[in-house]
Design a protein around this motif. Structure first.
Motif: not given
Length: 155
Positions: A77, A95, A102
């Motif tokens: 991430l 998020g 995302l």
């Protein structure tokens, strides 16, 4: 929480974004010092986050607005977010829960440009898959006033 005066102050500031503290005080029927202290407290608490102008991307050459959902490789991430920072057409990244990890708000000069932006996003090894939705029209623009007016009032 905000109280009734904070709510009225915020709604008035949104309706009159270029107004000074003295005029705000007059519109609200309170002392200028009260308005200044309230604004400073709202800024310190993070309720007011900026005083800058709102820019319309369409007017400055980016008529395409889209939302791009991203699925990210497990544990990557931070890498994905860092690669997204390098794409100026990505205005916001959130998020999310659900199928996507995302959600990006993206602007483009045209559909070919949007395709280039998606290719840039997919160039990151951290991004596994994208799904793009192009906005056709804005039905309700960003608004906060109804929420402020409905906000629970503290004593």
């Amino acid at each position: 929480m905000i109280d009734e005066l904070d709510s009225r102050l915020l709604v008035t500031m949104r309706a009159n974004p270029r107004v000074g503290l003295t005029e705000l005080a007059r519109l609200l029927g309170v002392a200028r010092g009260t308005v200044q202290a309230r604004v400073e407290k709202l800024v310190a608490r993070g309720v007011i986050t900026d005083f800058g102008p709102t820019i319309d991307p369409e007017v400055v050459g980016y008529p395409i607005l889209g939302f791009v959902s991203l699925q990210i490789a497990q544990g990557r991430l931070a890498e994905a977010v860092e690669s997204l920072r390098g794409v100026p057409e990505i205005l916001e990244v959130y998020g999310t829960s659900g199928q996507a990890d995302l959600l990006c708000r993206v602007v483009a000069r045209g559909t070919a440009h949007l395709q280039e932006i998606i290719a840039l996003i997919l160039a990151s090894p951290a991004v596994q898959r994208t799904d793009t939705t192009i906005v056709l029209s804005n039905q309700i623009s960003y608004r906060i006033e109804p929420l402020l007016k409905a906000a629970p009032q503290s004593p």
